[in-house]
Design an enzyme around this catalytic site. Structure first.
Site, PDB file in Angstrom:
ATOM      1  N   HIS A  16       0.811  -1.211   0.000  1.00  0.00           N
ATOM      2  CA  HIS A  16       0.000   0.000   0.000  1.00  0.00           C
ATOM      3  C   HIS A  16       0.846   1.263   0.000  1.00  0.00           C
ATOM      4  CE1 HIS A  16      -3.385   2.610   0.585  1.00  0.00           C
ATOM      5  NE2 HIS A  16      -2.857   3.102   1.680  1.00  0.00           N
ATOM      6  N   CYS A  17       2.103   1.194   0.439  1.00  0.00           N
ATOM      7  CA  CYS A  17       2.879   2.417   0.644  1.00  0.00           C
ATOM      8  C   CYS A  17       3.710   2.851  -0.558  1.00  0.00           C
ATOM      9  CB  CYS A  17       3.803   2.239   1.858  1.00  0.00           C
ATOM     10  SG  CYS A  17       2.934   2.149   3.432  1.00  0.00           S
ATOM     11  N   ILE A  18       4.677   2.035  -0.941  1.00  0.00           N
ATOM     12  CA  ILE A  18       5.712   2.496  -1.863  1.00  0.00           C
ATOM     13  C   ILE A  18       5.175   2.812  -3.260  1.00  0.00           C
ATOM     14  CG2 ILE A  18       7.975   1.968  -2.838  1.00  0.00           C
ATOM     15  CD1 ILE A  18       8.494   0.234  -0.387  1.00  0.00           C
TER      16      ILE A  18
END
Length: 435
Positions: free
Chosen positions: A271-273
């Site tokens: 979900h982040c990078i």
């Protein structure tokens, strides 16, 4: 007001509300319970609520024993009823922050959650946002919403930003031993935020504002995205030059200073990078700045599944086969090994690309027995168990996520063709193509 709330937190008499019980919210809730706080979890997913209220885990790397122990203590409860927000002393928001169709920030989960909570907030509470977002979100979105209800931030209600730093499946770092960044809307907010998180985390780092805390999280993720983009680009060049990029990285990593190894793959997942850098790219436009470096890394990483498909086409062609109608097995659809999180997984994009080109695609992933429902992708697939007989039936096997539970010797010995996107095979085999 602040003295009373501080006293409740320090004596562990405060009730903690965690909103969003996914990969961030669940371990956070468990950590608070394990340090003798009472936790009321909020989520809109009835299935999660039922499981938690029965002491069951729904995230594979979070053991059922840990969840059961927290539930058995009587200090963990979950609900879909947001009106119960008035019962808690701290509300920690752990909701998704995806991108829109044009890579613009989608804050709807944050704003909808806050709107659901606002009628039930009361004086003497602290609100903490943990969702990754662009610098300014806390002050520009949350604070005005609280003040519109008559609260005075820093006096009768308190607001902080403390970015999540969960790394699912990491055996070395968990919630308690990963340092926590905290920024407050006011000095009083910061003091209470530090008191709250210092009860569950070994080291808490105060910063001067919520904007600094927000920017810190974005920097962490951009750092990884840019460096992965770099090694992905070098992987393509090294492949053309017939150089093993994994051997190069391992050799460079022997330098005791000035180098941090990053490893290539079939694309970015999680979900982040793949998402968070674009939050800063969008915000930068408000200041007339073009974040070319970030956008270039995003383009490279996004293009990697297509490059892997081109390697599959070339490898099949060398065997006198076409991609169309070939049987392809994708090993691993989680975004990284040893977890059951498939968010933004490049393996799923690989399945989409291969299917569109006429391949018959199956997958095997012990962590995801049923193909997860996605907004963009709809496949009625189930994970197939791998065996020597099964592997021999496929024209090509793609190692997209290198779970440790796979028997790589058996896979190599029984597959007609392997496309290794993770550098799992360091030796040279006639049926293995590194991609």
């Amino acid at each position: 007001m602040s003295i009373h709330l501080l006293s409740k937190i320090r004596s562990k008499c405060a009730t903690i509300g965690v909103v969003g019980l996914g990969y961030v919210g669940l371990p956070l809730s468990l950590r608070f319970v394990e340090t003798e706080f009472s936790v009321l979890g909020f989520d809109i997913d009835d299935n999660k609520i039922k499981k938690l209220n029965s002491g069951e885990s729904y995230i594979k790397h979070i053991g059922v024993e840990r969840v059961y122990k927290a539930w058995e203590s009587g200090n963990l409860e979950a609900t879909t009823d947001f009106s119960r927000a008035s019962e808690v002393d701290a509300l920690i928001l752990c909701v998704p922050t995806p991108l829109g169709n044009h890579k613009e920030p989608d804050l709807s989960f944050i704003t909808n959650t806050l709107n659901s909570l606002l009628p039930y907030l009361r004086k003497g509470q602290i609100i903490s946002l943990e969702s990754t977002t662009y610098p300014g979100t806390t002050e520009e979105e949350l604070r005005p919403a609280l003040e519109s209800k008559g609260f005075t931030v820093g006096k009768d209600i308190f607001l902080v930003y403390s970015p999540e730093r969960e790394d699912p499946g990491n055996p070395k770092f968990s919630t308690n031993n990963t340092p926590k960044i905290v920024g407050g809307s006011t000095s009083e907010c910061l003091e209470i935020g530090l008191a709250l998180y210092s009860r569950i985390v070994e080291k808490v780092i105060p910063v001067s504002s919520t904007q600094v805390a927000e920017m810190t999280k974005i920097l962490e993720n951009i750092y990884r995205a840019v460096n992965i983009g770099l090694v992905n680009e070098l992987k393509i060049l090294a492949d053309k030059m017939e150089i093993d990029i994994w051997e190069v990285i391992d050799a460079a990593a022997t330098k005791p200073f000035g180098f941090t190894p990053f490893y290539p793959g079939p694309g970015l997942g999680g979900h982040c990078i793949p998402i968070d850098p674009f939050y800063l790219t969008w915000k930068a436009k408000e200041y007339g700045i073009s974040t070319r470096f970030i956008e270039l890394a995003g383009e490279i990483n996004t293009a990697m599944p297509n490059w892997v498909v081109s390697k599959v086409i070339d490898a099949l062609n060398d065997q006198g086969k076409a991609l169309k109608n070939s049987r392809i097995l994708v090993l691993g659809i989680a975004y990284k090994k040893n977890i059951d999180d498939s968010r933004e997984s490049p393996a799923i994009e690989l399945i989409e690309l291969l299917s569109k080109k006429g391949s018959e695609v199956d997958y095997s992933d012990p962590f995801l027995p049923i193909f997860p429902k996605k907004r963009q992708y709809r496949y009625e697939l189930v994970s197939i168990p791998i065996s020597p007989e099964k592997l021999a039936q496929f024209d090509c096997v793609i190692i997209a996520t290198d779970h440790d539970s796979f028997d790589y010797d058996m896979i190599q010995q029984n597959s007609q063709l392997i496309i290794d996107t993770r550098g799992r095979y360091r030796n040279t085999f006639s049926n293995v193509v590194k991609a």
